[in-house]
Motif scaffolding. Structure first.
Motif, mmCIF file in Angstrom:
data_model
loop_
_atom_site.group_PDB
_atom_site.id
_atom_site.type_symbol
_atom_site.label_atom_id
_atom_site.label_comp_id
_atom_site.label_asym_id
_atom_site.label_seq_id
_atom_site.Cartn_x
_atom_site.Cartn_y
_atom_site.Cartn_z
ATOM 1 N N LEU A 125 10.027 4.033 -3.582
ATOM 2 C CA LEU A 125 11.008 3.855 -4.648
ATOM 3 C C LEU A 125 10.448 4.408 -5.943
ATOM 4 C CD1 LEU A 125 12.147 0.201 -3.937
ATOM 5 C CD2 LEU A 125 13.453 2.275 -3.541
ATOM 6 N N PRO A 126 11.287 4.978 -6.761
ATOM 7 C CA PRO A 126 10.784 5.456 -8.055
ATOM 8 C C PRO A 126 10.246 4.283 -8.861
ATOM 9 C CG PRO A 126 13.103 6.060 -7.738
ATOM 10 C CD PRO A 126 12.700 5.196 -6.585
ATOM 11 N N VAL A 127 9.159 4.512 -9.550
ATOM 12 C CA VAL A 127 8.563 3.465 -10.368
ATOM 13 C C VAL A 127 9.311 3.408 -11.694
ATOM 14 C CG1 VAL A 127 6.469 2.700 -11.528
ATOM 15 C CG2 VAL A 127 6.324 3.772 -9.276
ATOM 16 N N SER A 128 9.730 2.209 -12.045
ATOM 17 C CA SER A 128 10.445 2.008 -13.292
ATOM 18 C C SER A 128 9.508 2.223 -14.479
ATOM 19 C CB SER A 128 11.007 0.590 -13.348
ATOM 20 O OG SER A 128 11.494 0.294 -14.634
ATOM 21 N N ALA A 129 10.033 2.867 -15.511
ATOM 22 C CA ALA A 129 9.256 3.073 -16.734
ATOM 23 C C ALA A 129 8.978 1.741 -17.432
ATOM 24 C CB ALA A 129 10.008 4.014 -17.671
ATOM 25 N N ASP A 130 9.769 0.713 -17.102
ATOM 26 C CA ASP A 130 9.581 -0.604 -17.710
ATOM 27 C C ASP A 130 8.436 -1.390 -17.084
ATOM 28 O OD1 ASP A 130 11.785 -0.166 -19.367
ATOM 29 O OD2 ASP A 130 13.176 -1.034 -17.910
ATOM 30 N N ALA A 131 8.002 -0.983 -15.896
ATOM 31 C CA ALA A 131 7.001 -1.751 -15.156
ATOM 32 C C ALA A 131 5.593 -1.462 -15.659
ATOM 33 C CB ALA A 131 7.092 -1.442 -13.672
ATOM 34 N N LYS A 132 4.868 -2.528 -15.976
ATOM 35 C CA LYS A 132 3.458 -2.391 -16.339
ATOM 36 C C LYS A 132 2.645 -2.047 -15.094
ATOM 37 C CE LYS A 132 -0.214 -4.720 -18.920
ATOM 38 N NZ LYS A 132 -0.503 -5.876 -19.801
ATOM 39 N N PHE A 133 3.025 -2.652 -13.942
ATOM 40 C CA PHE A 133 2.388 -2.371 -12.662
ATOM 41 C C PHE A 133 3.457 -2.285 -11.589
ATOM 42 C CE2 PHE A 133 -0.909 -4.684 -15.029
ATOM 43 C CZ PHE A 133 -1.934 -3.752 -14.965
ATOM 44 N N SER A 134 3.216 -1.454 -10.600
ATOM 45 C CA SER A 134 4.088 -1.338 -9.438
ATOM 46 C C SER A 134 3.219 -1.472 -8.193
ATOM 47 C CB SER A 134 4.809 0.009 -9.443
ATOM 48 O OG SER A 134 5.587 0.140 -8.273
ATOM 49 N N ARG A 135 3.579 -2.397 -7.308
ATOM 50 C CA ARG A 135 2.790 -2.630 -6.104
ATOM 51 C C ARG A 135 3.712 -2.761 -4.895
ATOM 52 N NH1 ARG A 135 -0.501 -1.116 -9.048
ATOM 53 N NH2 ARG A 135 -2.495 -2.029 -9.603
ATOM 54 N N THR A 136 3.235 -2.254 -3.760
ATOM 55 C CA THR A 136 3.916 -2.413 -2.479
ATOM 56 C C THR A 136 3.139 -3.424 -1.656
ATOM 57 O OG1 THR A 136 4.724 -0.144 -2.524
ATOM 58 C CG2 THR A 136 4.699 -1.245 -0.382
ATOM 59 N N VAL A 137 3.815 -4.467 -1.223
ATOM 60 C CA VAL A 137 3.192 -5.501 -0.408
ATOM 61 C C VAL A 137 2.809 -4.883 0.933
ATOM 62 C CG1 VAL A 137 3.592 -7.700 0.774
ATOM 63 C CG2 VAL A 137 4.432 -7.361 -1.557
ATOM 64 N N ALA A 138 1.571 -5.065 1.331
ATOM 65 C CA ALA A 138 1.051 -4.450 2.554
ATOM 66 C C ALA A 138 1.347 -5.276 3.798
ATOM 67 C CB ALA A 138 -0.455 -4.250 2.427
ATOM 68 N N LYS A 139 1.475 -6.577 3.651
ATOM 69 C CA LYS A 139 1.631 -7.455 4.816
ATOM 70 C C LYS A 139 2.426 -8.677 4.417
ATOM 71 C CE LYS A 139 -0.351 -7.181 8.285
ATOM 72 N NZ LYS A 139 0.067 -6.606 9.558
ATOM 73 N N PHE A 140 3.236 -9.212 5.350
ATOM 74 C CA PHE A 140 3.969 -10.453 5.154
ATOM 75 C C PHE A 140 3.509 -11.409 6.239
ATOM 76 C CE2 PHE A 140 6.861 -13.465 3.931
ATOM 77 C CZ PHE A 140 7.911 -13.690 4.808
ATOM 78 N N THR A 141 3.029 -12.580 5.862
ATOM 79 C CA THR A 141 2.449 -13.500 6.827
ATOM 80 C C THR A 141 2.741 -14.941 6.423
ATOM 81 O OG1 THR A 141 0.406 -14.012 8.027
ATOM 82 C CG2 THR A 141 0.188 -13.554 5.679
ATOM 83 N N ASP A 142 2.177 -15.857 7.178
ATOM 84 C CA ASP A 142 2.287 -17.279 6.835
ATOM 85 C C ASP A 142 0.920 -17.771 6.361
ATOM 86 O OD1 ASP A 142 0.780 -17.477 9.149
ATOM 87 O OD2 ASP A 142 2.352 -18.414 10.326
ATOM 88 N N LEU A 143 0.884 -19.008 5.928
ATOM 89 C CA LEU A 143 -0.342 -19.562 5.344
ATOM 90 C C LEU A 143 -1.485 -19.634 6.357
ATOM 91 C CD1 LEU A 143 -1.371 -20.528 2.655
ATOM 92 C CD2 LEU A 143 -0.608 -22.831 3.212
ATOM 93 N N GLU A 144 -1.161 -19.895 7.616
ATOM 94 C CA GLU A 144 -2.207 -20.005 8.643
ATOM 95 C C GLU A 144 -2.921 -18.680 8.891
ATOM 96 O OE1 GLU A 144 -0.489 -21.558 12.192
ATOM 97 O OE2 GLU A 144 -0.002 -23.487 11.290
ATOM 98 N N SER A 145 -2.248 -17.562 8.692
ATOM 99 C CA SER A 145 -2.811 -16.250 9.031
ATOM 100 C C SER A 145 -3.135 -15.394 7.813
ATOM 101 C CB SER A 145 -1.826 -15.495 9.921
ATOM 102 O OG SER A 145 -1.541 -16.228 11.076
ATOM 103 N N VAL A 146 -3.148 -15.974 6.639
ATOM 104 C CA VAL A 146 -3.300 -15.180 5.430
ATOM 105 C C VAL A 146 -4.715 -14.615 5.252
ATOM 106 C CG1 VAL A 146 -3.822 -17.092 3.853
ATOM 107 C CG2 VAL A 146 -2.697 -15.037 2.992
ATOM 108 N N GLU A 147 -5.738 -15.355 5.606
ATOM 109 C CA GLU A 147 -7.108 -14.886 5.344
ATOM 110 C C GLU A 147 -7.427 -13.536 5.988
ATOM 111 O OE1 GLU A 147 -9.491 -15.747 3.155
ATOM 112 O OE2 GLU A 147 -8.037 -17.179 2.398
ATOM 113 N N PRO A 148 -7.152 -13.347 7.288
ATOM 114 C CA PRO A 148 -7.443 -12.027 7.865
ATOM 115 C C PRO A 148 -6.643 -10.903 7.201
ATOM 116 C CG PRO A 148 -7.013 -13.624 9.608
ATOM 117 C CD PRO A 148 -6.696 -14.288 8.304
ATOM 118 N N ALA A 149 -5.410 -11.200 6.825
ATOM 119 C CA ALA A 149 -4.586 -10.183 6.163
ATOM 120 C C ALA A 149 -5.173 -9.820 4.804
ATOM 121 C CB ALA A 149 -3.150 -10.682 6.017
ATOM 122 N N LEU A 150 -5.617 -10.814 4.042
ATOM 123 C CA LEU A 150 -6.247 -10.550 2.745
ATOM 124 C C LEU A 150 -7.565 -9.796 2.911
ATOM 125 C CD1 LEU A 150 -5.716 -13.955 0.919
ATOM 126 C CD2 LEU A 150 -4.720 -11.762 0.276
#
Length: 174
Positions: free
Chosen positions: A50-75
């Motif tokens: 997606l084009p980065v908005s000129a208003d955004a100080k930062f633009s990030r794409t989430v790399a992974k979607f998980t639950d709390l039990e599996s977050v550590e390996p993803a991080l």
């Protein structure tokens, strides 16, 4: 001698790239190397970002979607921010280790800054920073999270982390 060394090095790099690329050409369903469950679809970043908005100080794409039990390996994979489902009634948590880049942007946010988020687990769009809260790294709980649609989290020292409450200001459509 130098040409031969360069040629051998180039061939080795090409062979390594092929070894890395070949296993990723599987079917869409696979066992995720970082999590303990089978994913229905690969977490592939969009080929046309997606084009980065000129208003955004930062633009990030989430790399992974998980639950709390599996977050550590993803991080620990350090592939980018990770969206975490915390259950109904809680904002989405987007976390990233400080040493993987989280402190390079989350700790630099001020109230009313705009962040553009895309990727799995978040509504793509522009978010406004509403709350910035510093909490203990080892004694905080979900109850310490600020209000918001999304809460960013990264460590900023050995004993402290920052929680940034974001409110969706403008969804972005593809």
């Amino acid at each position: 001698m130098r040409r031969r060394t360069r040629a051998v090095l180039a061939a080795a790099v090409a062979a390594l790239a092929l070894v890395i690329a070949v296993p990723t050409l599987d079917d869409e369903e696979r066992v995720d190397p970082y999590l303990n469950f089978v994913t229905a679809h690969l977490d592939v970043l969009p080929t046309e970002p997606l084009p980065v908005s000129a208003d955004a100080k930062f633009s990030r794409t989430v790399a992974k979607f998980t639950d709390l039990e599996s977050v550590e390996p993803a991080l620990d994979a350090c592939a980018g921010p990770v969206a975490v489902y915390l259950g109904a009634g809680h904002p989405k948590l987007v976390a990233e280790h400080d040493y993987c880049g989280g402190s390079d942007w989350m700790s630099k946010l001020d109230t009313n800054d705009v962040v553009q988020l895309t990727g799995r687990g978040v509504v793509p769009g522009l978010y406004t920073t509403e709350t910035i809260k510093y909490v203990g790294r080892y004694d905080s709980t979900v109850d310490d999270m600020p209000d918001g649609d999304v809460v960013l989290q990264t460590c900023i020292s050995k004993t402290e982390m920052v929680l940034v409450g974001l409110r969706l200001a403008a969804p972005v459509t593809t």
